[in-house]
Design a protein around this motif. Structure first.
Motif, PDB file in Angstrom:
ATOM      1  N   LYS A 100       4.679   1.124   5.843  1.00  0.00           N
ATOM      2  CA  LYS A 100       3.482   1.065   4.684  1.00  0.00           C
ATOM      3  C   LYS A 100       2.011   0.964   5.447  1.00  0.00           C
ATOM      4  O   LYS A 100       2.291  -0.321   6.198  1.00  0.00           O
ATOM      5  N   GLU A 101       1.161   1.332   4.989  1.00  0.00           N
ATOM      6  CA  GLU A 101      -0.246   0.935   5.639  1.00  0.00           C
ATOM      7  C   GLU A 101      -0.850  -0.550   5.278  1.00  0.00           C
ATOM      8  O   GLU A 101      -1.850  -0.901   6.006  1.00  0.00           O
ATOM      9  N   GLY A 102      -0.223  -1.151   4.521  1.00  0.00           N
ATOM     10  CA  GLY A 102      -0.547  -2.386   4.178  1.00  0.00           C
ATOM     11  C   GLY A 102       0.488  -2.999   3.012  1.00  0.00           C
ATOM     12  O   GLY A 102       1.525  -2.310   2.675  1.00  0.00           O
ATOM     13  N   ASN A 159       0.903  -1.047  -0.040  1.00  0.00           N
ATOM     14  CA  ASN A 159      -0.031  -0.134  -0.073  1.00  0.00           C
ATOM     15  C   ASN A 159       0.790   1.295  -0.035  1.00  0.00           C
ATOM     16  O   ASN A 159       1.796   1.321   0.925  1.00  0.00           O
ATOM     17  N   MET A 160       0.723   2.132  -0.956  1.00  0.00           N
ATOM     18  CA  MET A 160       1.450   3.175  -0.854  1.00  0.00           C
ATOM     19  C   MET A 160       1.523   4.389   0.101  1.00  0.00           C
ATOM     20  O   MET A 160       2.440   5.278   0.445  1.00  0.00           O
ATOM     21  N   GLN A 161       0.472   4.158   1.181  1.00  0.00           N
ATOM     22  CA  GLN A 161       0.359   5.145   2.118  1.00  0.00           C
ATOM     23  C   GLN A 161       1.190   4.815   3.099  1.00  0.00           C
ATOM     24  O   GLN A 161       1.447   3.718   3.717  1.00  0.00           O
ATOM     25  N   ASN A 162       2.022   5.727   3.568  1.00  0.00           N
ATOM     26  CA  ASN A 162       2.853   5.742   5.005  1.00  0.00           C
ATOM     27  C   ASN A 162       2.214   5.728   6.195  1.00  0.00           C
ATOM     28  O   ASN A 162       1.051   6.589   6.110  1.00  0.00           O
ATOM     29  N   VAL A 163       2.717   5.037   7.183  1.00  0.00           N
ATOM     30  CA  VAL A 163       2.184   5.403   8.699  1.00  0.00           C
ATOM     31  C   VAL A 163       2.838   6.442   9.135  1.00  0.00           C
ATOM     32  O   VAL A 163       3.784   6.835   8.871  1.00  0.00           O
ATOM     33  N   GLU A 173       3.789   6.589  12.644  1.00  0.00           N
ATOM     34  CA  GLU A 173       4.974   6.007  13.285  1.00  0.00           C
ATOM     35  C   GLU A 173       5.255   4.737  13.034  1.00  0.00           C
ATOM     36  O   GLU A 173       4.771   3.691  13.692  1.00  0.00           O
ATOM     37  N   PRO A 174       6.140   4.663  12.175  1.00  0.00           N
ATOM     38  CA  PRO A 174       6.439   3.413  11.321  1.00  0.00           C
ATOM     39  C   PRO A 174       7.213   2.451  12.391  1.00  0.00           C
ATOM     40  O   PRO A 174       6.885   1.258  11.995  1.00  0.00           O
ATOM     41  N   THR A 175       7.964   2.614  13.200  1.00  0.00           N
ATOM     42  CA  THR A 175       8.667   1.875  14.121  1.00  0.00           C
ATOM     43  C   THR A 175       7.662   1.160  14.798  1.00  0.00           C
ATOM     44  O   THR A 175       7.761  -0.272  14.894  1.00  0.00           O
ATOM     45  N   ILE A 176       6.518   1.506  15.592  1.00  0.00           N
ATOM     46  CA  ILE A 176       5.726   1.085  16.355  1.00  0.00           C
ATOM     47  C   ILE A 176       4.669   0.238  15.405  1.00  0.00           C
ATOM     48  O   ILE A 176       4.337  -0.732  15.909  1.00  0.00           O
ATOM     49  N   PHE A 177       4.432   0.738  14.254  1.00  0.00           N
ATOM     50  CA  PHE A 177       3.364  -0.055  13.416  1.00  0.00           C
ATOM     51  C   PHE A 177       4.186  -1.316  12.896  1.00  0.00           C
ATOM     52  O   PHE A 177       3.527  -2.465  12.853  1.00  0.00           O
ATOM     53  N   ASN A 178       5.404  -1.242  12.684  1.00  0.00           N
ATOM     54  CA  ASN A 178       6.052  -2.235  12.158  1.00  0.00           C
ATOM     55  C   ASN A 178       6.084  -3.294  13.092  1.00  0.00           C
ATOM     56  O   ASN A 178       6.220  -4.768  12.786  1.00  0.00           O
ATOM     57  N   GLN A 179       6.492  -2.978  14.292  1.00  0.00           N
ATOM     58  CA  GLN A 179       6.358  -3.870  15.622  1.00  0.00           C
ATOM     59  C   GLN A 179       5.070  -4.562  15.492  1.00  0.00           C
ATOM     60  O   GLN A 179       5.130  -5.892  15.819  1.00  0.00           O
ATOM     61  N   LYS A 180       4.120  -3.801  15.698  1.00  0.00           N
ATOM     62  CA  LYS A 180       2.852  -4.520  15.642  1.00  0.00           C
ATOM     63  C   LYS A 180       2.333  -5.339  14.595  1.00  0.00           C
ATOM     64  O   LYS A 180       1.655  -6.366  14.743  1.00  0.00           O
ATOM     65  N   THR A 181       2.821  -4.890  13.301  1.00  0.00           N
ATOM     66  CA  THR A 181       2.526  -5.882  12.180  1.00  0.00           C
ATOM     67  C   THR A 181       3.213  -7.141  12.406  1.00  0.00           C
ATOM     68  O   THR A 181       2.574  -8.103  12.260  1.00  0.00           O
TER      69      THR A 181
END
Length: 103
Positions: A81-83, A3-7, A9-17
């Motif tokens: 990325k959001e997805g 998904n081309m959209q950025n989050v 807070e990437p560090t936290i988002f990547n960890q949760k993913t």
């Protein structure tokens, strides 16, 4: 694929993913369906949705290895990325911030 959209807070988002997909990988590899889908609350009414799937010919161990390898590829394809999804010959994973699978 991503998904081309950025989050924000990437560090936290990547960890949760990684947390969600790792749990789904375990769930999928230990079921006869070789499939698992789920969600994780991120806060602010935002949820993360995920899927992990293997082909039926894989053993529990091979399925888990395949899914773990796919999860390991996320930083190089979908970092922040959001997805995103990683599709292989014997397994695939996907995550999004919107529901993409119906139960």
């Amino acid at each position: 694929m991503l998904n081309m959209q950025n989050v924000s807070e990437p560090t936290i988002f990547n960890q949760k993913t990684r947390e969600l997909l790792s749990q789904l990988a375990k769930d999928a590899s230990f079921t006869t369906k070789k499939y698992a889908a789920g969600e994780l609350e991120l806060g602010n009414s935002i949820k993360l949705y995920g899927l992990a799937q293997c082909t039926w010919d894989l053993s529990t161990i091979k399925c888990l290895q395949c899914l773990d390898d796919a999860i390991g590829q996320l930083p190089s394809c979908c970092d922040g990325k959001e997805g995103g999804r990683v599709v292989g010959g014997s397994c695939n994973i996907r995550y999004e911030i919107y529901p993409f699978v119906s139960a």
